[in-house]
Design a protein around this motif. Structure first.
Motif, PDB file in Angstrom:
ATOM      1  N   GLY A  48       0.827  -1.203   0.000  1.00  0.00           N
ATOM      2  CA  GLY A  48       0.000   0.000   0.000  1.00  0.00           C
ATOM      3  C   GLY A  48       0.856   1.245   0.000  1.00  0.00           C
ATOM      4  N   ASP A  49       0.389   2.283  -0.672  1.00  0.00           N
ATOM      5  CA  ASP A  49       1.178   3.515  -0.770  1.00  0.00           C
ATOM      6  C   ASP A  49       1.372   4.200   0.577  1.00  0.00           C
ATOM      7  OD1 ASP A  49      -1.517   4.276  -0.646  1.00  0.00           O
ATOM      8  OD2 ASP A  49      -1.207   6.055  -1.880  1.00  0.00           O
ATOM      9  N   LYS A  50       0.491   3.940   1.554  1.00  0.00           N
ATOM     10  CA  LYS A  50       0.610   4.560   2.872  1.00  0.00           C
ATOM     11  C   LYS A  50       1.050   3.565   3.947  1.00  0.00           C
ATOM     12  CE  LYS A  50      -2.835   8.153   2.076  1.00  0.00           C
ATOM     13  NZ  LYS A  50      -4.122   8.712   2.495  1.00  0.00           N
ATOM     14  N   THR A  51       0.550   2.344   3.876  1.00  0.00           N
ATOM     15  CA  THR A  51       0.773   1.390   4.966  1.00  0.00           C
ATOM     16  C   THR A  51       1.927   0.420   4.738  1.00  0.00           C
ATOM     17  OG1 THR A  51      -0.752  -0.213   4.001  1.00  0.00           O
ATOM     18  CG2 THR A  51      -1.677   1.397   5.552  1.00  0.00           C
ATOM     19  N   GLY A  52       2.383   0.301   3.515  1.00  0.00           N
ATOM     20  CA  GLY A  52       3.373  -0.733   3.218  1.00  0.00           C
ATOM     21  C   GLY A  52       2.656  -2.052   2.956  1.00  0.00           C
ATOM     22  N   PRO A  53       3.261  -3.186   3.324  1.00  0.00           N
ATOM     23  CA  PRO A  53       2.655  -4.484   3.011  1.00  0.00           C
ATOM     24  C   PRO A  53       1.267  -4.676   3.637  1.00  0.00           C
ATOM     25  CG  PRO A  53       4.940  -4.752   3.660  1.00  0.00           C
ATOM     26  CD  PRO A  53       4.571  -3.327   3.954  1.00  0.00           C
ATOM     27  N   VAL A  54       0.365  -5.221   2.840  1.00  0.00           N
ATOM     28  CA  VAL A  54      -0.991  -5.551   3.284  1.00  0.00           C
ATOM     29  C   VAL A  54      -1.330  -6.921   2.685  1.00  0.00           C
ATOM     30  CG1 VAL A  54      -3.409  -4.832   3.389  1.00  0.00           C
ATOM     31  CG2 VAL A  54      -1.633  -3.106   3.155  1.00  0.00           C
ATOM     32  N   VAL A  55      -1.961  -7.757   3.494  1.00  0.00           N
ATOM     33  CA  VAL A  55      -2.307  -9.120   3.076  1.00  0.00           C
ATOM     34  C   VAL A  55      -3.816  -9.232   2.876  1.00  0.00           C
ATOM     35  CG1 VAL A  55      -2.227 -11.563   3.752  1.00  0.00           C
ATOM     36  CG2 VAL A  55      -0.327 -10.042   4.343  1.00  0.00           C
ATOM     37  N   GLY A  91      -6.906   1.595   4.039  1.00  0.00           N
ATOM     38  CA  GLY A  91      -6.450   2.949   4.348  1.00  0.00           C
ATOM     39  C   GLY A  91      -5.386   3.470   3.404  1.00  0.00           C
ATOM     40  N   ASN A  92      -5.381   2.980   2.188  1.00  0.00           N
ATOM     41  CA  ASN A  92      -4.412   3.413   1.176  1.00  0.00           C
ATOM     42  C   ASN A  92      -5.129   4.082   0.019  1.00  0.00           C
ATOM     43  OD1 ASN A  92      -1.640   2.229   1.934  1.00  0.00           O
ATOM     44  ND2 ASN A  92      -3.026   0.514   2.257  1.00  0.00           N
ATOM     45  N   LYS A  93      -4.383   4.893  -0.737  1.00  0.00           N
ATOM     46  CA  LYS A  93      -4.938   5.432  -1.979  1.00  0.00           C
ATOM     47  C   LYS A  93      -4.833   4.394  -3.077  1.00  0.00           C
ATOM     48  CE  LYS A  93      -4.404  10.379  -1.369  1.00  0.00           C
ATOM     49  NZ  LYS A  93      -3.835  11.607  -1.916  1.00  0.00           N
ATOM     50  N   SER A  94      -3.759   3.585  -2.994  1.00  0.00           N
ATOM     51  CA  SER A  94      -3.579   2.512  -3.971  1.00  0.00           C
ATOM     52  C   SER A  94      -2.780   1.368  -3.344  1.00  0.00           C
ATOM     53  CB  SER A  94      -2.850   3.030  -5.219  1.00  0.00           C
ATOM     54  OG  SER A  94      -1.526   3.392  -4.890  1.00  0.00           O
ATOM     55  N   VAL A  95      -3.022   0.173  -3.849  1.00  0.00           N
ATOM     56  CA  VAL A  95      -2.221  -0.998  -3.484  1.00  0.00           C
ATOM     57  C   VAL A  95      -1.828  -1.689  -4.780  1.00  0.00           C
ATOM     58  CG1 VAL A  95      -3.252  -1.413  -1.212  1.00  0.00           C
ATOM     59  CG2 VAL A  95      -4.235  -2.523  -3.201  1.00  0.00           C
ATOM     60  N   GLU A  96      -0.648  -2.268  -4.775  1.00  0.00           N
ATOM     61  CA  GLU A  96      -0.230  -3.042  -5.937  1.00  0.00           C
ATOM     62  C   GLU A  96       0.377  -4.352  -5.454  1.00  0.00           C
ATOM     63  OE1 GLU A  96       4.062  -1.051  -6.960  1.00  0.00           O
ATOM     64  OE2 GLU A  96       2.280  -0.056  -7.754  1.00  0.00           O
ATOM     65  N   MET A  97       0.234  -5.365  -6.276  1.00  0.00           N
ATOM     66  CA  MET A  97       0.752  -6.683  -5.933  1.00  0.00           C
ATOM     67  C   MET A  97       2.270  -6.596  -5.827  1.00  0.00           C
ATOM     68  SD  MET A  97      -2.040  -8.696  -6.329  1.00  0.00           S
ATOM     69  CE  MET A  97      -1.800 -10.257  -7.104  1.00  0.00           C
ATOM     70  N   ILE A  98       2.832  -7.288  -4.842  1.00  0.00           N
ATOM     71  CA  ILE A  98       4.289  -7.323  -4.767  1.00  0.00           C
ATOM     72  C   ILE A  98       4.807  -8.321  -5.800  1.00  0.00           C
ATOM     73  CG2 ILE A  98       4.315  -6.699  -2.324  1.00  0.00           C
ATOM     74  CD1 ILE A  98       5.282  -9.643  -1.845  1.00  0.00           C
ATOM     75  N   HIS A  99       6.039  -8.156  -6.209  1.00  0.00           N
ATOM     76  CA  HIS A  99       6.637  -9.072  -7.169  1.00  0.00           C
ATOM     77  C   HIS A  99       6.894 -10.406  -6.475  1.00  0.00           C
ATOM     78  CE1 HIS A  99       9.430 -10.812 -10.040  1.00  0.00           C
ATOM     79  NE2 HIS A  99       8.922  -9.952 -10.910  1.00  0.00           N
ATOM     80  N   VAL A 100       6.691 -11.497  -7.196  1.00  0.00           N
ATOM     81  CA  VAL A 100       6.831 -12.836  -6.635  1.00  0.00           C
ATOM     82  C   VAL A 100       8.213 -13.062  -6.014  1.00  0.00           C
ATOM     83  CG1 VAL A 100       7.538 -13.981  -8.787  1.00  0.00           C
ATOM     84  CG2 VAL A 100       6.289 -15.269  -7.066  1.00  0.00           C
ATOM     85  N   LYS A 101       9.231 -12.399  -6.531  1.00  0.00           N
ATOM     86  CA  LYS A 101      10.585 -12.551  -5.989  1.00  0.00           C
ATOM     87  C   LYS A 101      10.717 -11.930  -4.599  1.00  0.00           C
ATOM     88  CE  LYS A 101      12.916 -12.860 -10.414  1.00  0.00           C
ATOM     89  NZ  LYS A 101      13.826 -12.225 -11.373  1.00  0.00           N
ATOM     90  N   GLU A 102       9.847 -10.972  -4.268  1.00  0.00           N
ATOM     91  CA  GLU A 102       9.881 -10.324  -2.957  1.00  0.00           C
ATOM     92  C   GLU A 102       9.179 -11.155  -1.882  1.00  0.00           C
ATOM     93  OE1 GLU A 102       8.811  -6.054  -2.896  1.00  0.00           O
ATOM     94  OE2 GLU A 102       8.678  -6.266  -5.083  1.00  0.00           O
ATOM     95  N   LEU A 103       8.343 -12.085  -2.303  1.00  0.00           N
ATOM     96  CA  LEU A 103       7.497 -12.833  -1.367  1.00  0.00           C
ATOM     97  C   LEU A 103       8.276 -13.566  -0.277  1.00  0.00           C
ATOM     98  CD1 LEU A 103       4.466 -13.367  -0.896  1.00  0.00           C
ATOM     99  CD2 LEU A 103       4.707 -15.430  -2.262  1.00  0.00           C
ATOM    100  N   PRO A 104       9.297 -14.382  -0.601  1.00  0.00           N
ATOM    101  CA  PRO A 104      10.008 -15.102   0.472  1.00  0.00           C
ATOM    102  C   PRO A 104      10.677 -14.174   1.485  1.00  0.00           C
ATOM    103  CG  PRO A 104      10.530 -16.062  -1.671  1.00  0.00           C
ATOM    104  CD  PRO A 104       9.782 -14.779  -1.933  1.00  0.00           C
ATOM    105  N   GLY A 105      11.303 -13.118   1.023  1.00  0.00           N
ATOM    106  CA  GLY A 105      11.973 -12.194   1.934  1.00  0.00           C
ATOM    107  C   GLY A 105      11.012 -11.451   2.841  1.00  0.00           C
ATOM    108  N   LEU A 106       9.843 -11.153   2.321  1.00  0.00           N
ATOM    109  CA  LEU A 106       8.847 -10.394   3.073  1.00  0.00           C
ATOM    110  C   LEU A 106       8.033 -11.276   4.020  1.00  0.00           C
ATOM    111  CD1 LEU A 106       7.726  -7.480   3.271  1.00  0.00           C
ATOM    112  CD2 LEU A 106       6.072  -8.117   1.510  1.00  0.00           C
ATOM    113  N   THR A 107       7.629 -12.455   3.519  1.00  0.00           N
ATOM    114  CA  THR A 107       6.713 -13.306   4.290  1.00  0.00           C
ATOM    115  C   THR A 107       7.348 -14.573   4.856  1.00  0.00           C
ATOM    116  OG1 THR A 107       6.026 -14.615   2.370  1.00  0.00           O
ATOM    117  CG2 THR A 107       4.804 -12.564   2.804  1.00  0.00           C
ATOM    118  N   GLY A 108       8.406 -15.041   4.210  1.00  0.00           N
ATOM    119  CA  GLY A 108       8.978 -16.329   4.599  1.00  0.00           C
ATOM    120  C   GLY A 108       8.383 -17.479   3.811  1.00  0.00           C
TER     121      GLY A 108
END
Length: 195
Positions: free
Chosen positions: A91-98, A117-134
């Protein structure tokens, strides 16, 4: 005085013994099936056990080329409406949102932004998923991520007594009460699907 003798055999050794001396191959098959049922628990399962939340596990053959929740539902013989996929966004304001929603539905990114609570959200890149979520793509669960991110579950979860989510590993699902899931991860419900 009595002397006790202990003899230890591997399962393979038991299978090759003559019938008069020991178990037959059919016993070996039963033992292997019993061991297969005692699969190693995932972090998701350990968290559910620790919190004393009732759940059921299901395993299926996953396809590296089709890691969708719809495929999981088909393999398990479940209605795709009860198998929820996990989508991680930024999210542009909150960071990661699930977000969790039924496997055959598409996320409405505008609705997702609004409820989070964001103006916009975009999907994270699949390569970021393990580092962010495990977790890896196809095995991402809303339970047990590296950090507790704001999580929203599609309100349709309340139409089911139980829903199926990833157990944190490809080819494994946990089936649990949506209320237990919501309570455990502090999620909120909202209408998240594109019409």
């Amino acid at each position: 005085r009595m002397r006790m003798t202990f003899v230890f055999f591997s399962f393979e050794a038991l299978a090759v013994l003559p019938r008069r001396l020991g178990p037959a191959p059919w016993l070996l098959n039963e033992l292997r099936q019993t061991m297969a049922k005692k699969e190693k628990k995932t972090n998701v399962m350990r968290i559910l056990d620790k919190e004393k939340i009732s759940y059921e596990t299901k395993s299926y053959d996953y396809d590296e080329d089709n890691l969708s929740g719809v495929h999981a539902a088909a393999e398990l013989g479940y209605d795709p409406d009860m198998v929820f996929k996990t989508i991680v966004t930024h999210g542009d304001k909150t960071g990661p949102v699930v977000f969790c929603l039924p496997s055959e539905k598409e996320i409405d990114l505008k609705a997702a932004a609004r409820v989070s609570g964001n103006k916009s959200v975009e999907m994270i890149h699949v390569k970021e998923l393990p580092g962010l979520t495990g977790y890896l793509r196809g095995g991402c669960s809303p339970i047990g991520m590296k950090k507790a991110f704001p999580t929203f579950i599609d309100e349709s979860c309340h139409h089911h007594q139980a829903i199926s989510i990833s157990a944190g590993q490809r080819g494994r699902q946990v089936v649990l009460s949506p209320d237990d899931l919501i309570s455990l991860i502090g999620a909120k419900t909202a209408d998240l699907t594109a019409k």
